[in-house]
Design a protein around this motif. Structure first.
Motif, short mmCIF file in Angstrom:
data_model
loop_
_atom_site.label_atom_id
_atom_site.label_comp_id
_atom_site.label_asym_id
_atom_site.label_seq_id
_atom_site.Cartn_x
_atom_site.Cartn_y
_atom_site.Cartn_z
N ASP A 7 0.61 -1.28 -0.24
CA ASP A 7 0.19 -0.17 -0.02
C ASP A 7 0.91 1.35 0.01
OD1 ASP A 7 -1.71 2.32 0.41
OD2 ASP A 7 -2.58 1.76 2.42
N THR A 8 1.16 2.24 -0.91
CA THR A 8 1.56 3.17 -0.89
C THR A 8 0.85 4.48 -1.27
OG1 THR A 8 1.51 2.91 -3.36
CG2 THR A 8 3.65 1.93 -2.77
N SER A 9 -0.58 4.03 -1.02
CA SER A 9 -1.95 5.04 -0.88
C SER A 9 -1.11 6.80 0.22
CB SER A 9 -2.74 5.01 -0.54
OG SER A 9 -3.00 4.89 0.84
N SER A 10 -0.61 6.07 1.25
CA SER A 10 -0.58 7.97 2.04
C SER A 10 1.65 7.91 2.04
CB SER A 10 0.04 7.17 3.12
OG SER A 10 0.14 6.17 3.88
N ALA A 11 1.85 7.49 0.91
CA ALA A 11 3.22 7.65 0.56
C ALA A 11 3.37 8.52 -0.53
CB ALA A 11 3.64 6.10 -0.06
N LEU A 12 4.67 8.74 -0.44
CA LEU A 12 5.72 10.18 -1.35
C LEU A 12 6.59 8.97 -1.59
CD1 LEU A 12 6.42 13.09 0.73
CD2 LEU A 12 4.39 13.04 -0.69
N VAL A 13 6.62 9.12 -3.49
CA VAL A 13 6.81 7.77 -4.22
C VAL A 13 7.71 9.59 -4.74
CG1 VAL A 13 7.10 6.02 -5.34
CG2 VAL A 13 5.80 6.59 -3.91
N PHE A 14 9.23 9.21 -5.60
CA PHE A 14 9.97 9.74 -6.31
C PHE A 14 10.97 8.63 -7.28
CE2 PHE A 14 9.68 12.50 -2.61
CZ PHE A 14 8.53 13.32 -2.94
N VAL A 15 11.03 9.49 -8.34
CA VAL A 15 11.91 7.58 -9.25
C VAL A 15 13.03 8.96 -8.72
CG1 VAL A 15 12.93 7.36 -11.16
CG2 VAL A 15 10.57 8.53 -11.32
N ALA A 16 13.74 7.15 -8.46
CA ALA A 16 15.71 6.92 -7.71
C ALA A 16 16.58 7.12 -8.63
CB ALA A 16 15.57 6.92 -6.88
N THR A 17 16.71 5.91 -9.82
CA THR A 17 17.16 5.53 -10.70
C THR A 17 16.53 6.07 -12.48
OG1 THR A 17 17.37 3.37 -10.46
CG2 THR A 17 18.90 4.77 -9.92
N ALA A 18 16.31 6.13 -13.19
CA ALA A 18 15.42 5.67 -14.74
C ALA A 18 15.00 4.40 -15.05
CB ALA A 18 16.28 6.89 -15.81
N PRO A 19 14.42 3.92 -15.92
CA PRO A 19 14.07 3.14 -15.64
C PRO A 19 15.42 2.47 -17.05
CG PRO A 19 12.12 3.63 -16.51
CD PRO A 19 13.59 5.35 -16.40
N GLU A 20 15.68 1.40 -16.65
CA GLU A 20 16.98 0.64 -17.44
C GLU A 20 16.57 -1.14 -17.89
OE1 GLU A 20 20.49 0.01 -15.75
OE2 GLU A 20 20.50 2.31 -14.91
N PRO A 21 16.55 -1.38 -18.93
CA PRO A 21 16.42 -2.72 -19.26
C PRO A 21 16.05 -3.67 -18.19
CG PRO A 21 16.45 -1.66 -21.35
CD PRO A 21 17.20 -1.08 -20.41
N LYS A 22 15.32 -4.99 -17.89
CA LYS A 22 16.15 -5.67 -17.03
C LYS A 22 16.04 -7.19 -17.61
CE LYS A 22 14.10 -8.78 -14.06
NZ LYS A 22 13.43 -8.44 -12.51
N MET A 23 17.43 -8.22 -17.96
CA MET A 23 18.32 -9.03 -18.45
C MET A 23 17.70 -9.83 -17.88
SD MET A 23 19.09 -6.62 -21.05
CE MET A 23 19.81 -7.39 -22.03
N VAL A 24 17.69 -10.48 -19.33
CA VAL A 24 17.62 -12.40 -18.22
C VAL A 24 19.22 -12.92 -18.76
CG1 VAL A 24 17.03 -14.93 -19.09
CG2 VAL A 24 15.26 -13.08 -19.12
N ASN A 25 20.02 -12.71 -19.52
CA ASN A 25 21.17 -13.03 -20.20
C ASN A 25 21.84 -11.63 -20.19
OD1 ASN A 25 23.43 -13.84 -20.36
ND2 ASN A 25 23.11 -15.99 -20.51
N LYS A 26 22.59 -11.16 -19.42
CA LYS A 26 23.27 -9.99 -20.25
C LYS A 26 24.54 -10.13 -21.03
CE LYS A 26 22.40 -7.31 -16.13
NZ LYS A 26 23.33 -6.48 -14.60
N LYS A 27 25.38 -11.26 -21.17
CA LYS A 27 25.87 -11.62 -21.99
C LYS A 27 25.12 -11.41 -23.49
CE LYS A 27 29.13 -14.18 -19.31
NZ LYS A 27 29.93 -15.52 -18.20
#
Length: 110
Positions: A7-27
Motif C-alpha cells: 500500500d503506497t496510498s499514504s506514501a511519497l514516491v519519487f523516481v530514484a533511477t531511470a528505467p533500464e531494460p531488465k535482462m535475463v542474460n547480460k552476456k
C-alpha cells in the motif's frame, strides 16, 4: 510463491533511477519479458517515503506501464505494487530477498 500487495496510498514516491531494460542474460543480451503479456520488462529505482521512513526499491515494470520522460527526482504514483520473496542457490550458496513488481507508474501533476 505468493505475492503481497504494498500500500503506497499514504506514501511519497519519487523516481530514484531511470528505467533500464531488465535482462535475463547480460552476456547474450536476452531481455526479460512478462510471461502473461509478453511485454518487455524494465526496472526502475523508486524512493518510497512513508511514516518517517524512506526505502529504495528496484521495481520491475512492463514497458507498457512506463511513461516517457521519467527522470530522477520526479514524483510518481505506483499502480499495483506487489512484493514477493525469493530464494535460489548458485554455486552452492543460497541467496534470498524480496522482489518488487508493479503494473505501472504515472507521473504526479505538479
Amino acid at each position: 510463491m505468493p505475492s503481497f500487495k504494498v500500500d503506497t496510498s499514504s506514501a511519497l514516491v519519487f523516481v530514484a533511477t531511470a528505467p533500464e531494460p531488465k535482462m535475463v542474460n547480460k552476456k547474450t543480451g536476452e531481455r526479460a519479458v512478462d510471461r502473461e503479456t509478453n511485454a518487455s520488462l524494465s526496472t526502475v529505482g523508486l524512493l518510497v517515503s512513508d511514516e518517517g521512513e524512506g526505502n529504495l526499491y528496484q521495481v520491475t515494470i512492463p514497458e507498457t506501464g512506463l511513461p516517457e520522460g521519467l527522470a530522477p527526482g520526479m514524483p510518481v504514483k505506483v499502480i499495483g505494487l506487489k512484493a514477493r520473496d525469493w530464494e535460489n542457490e548458485f554455486n552452492g550458496q543460497k541467496r534470498h530477498g524480496i522482489s518488487f513488481r508493479a503494473i505501472a507508474i504515472t507521473p504526479l501533476a505538479a
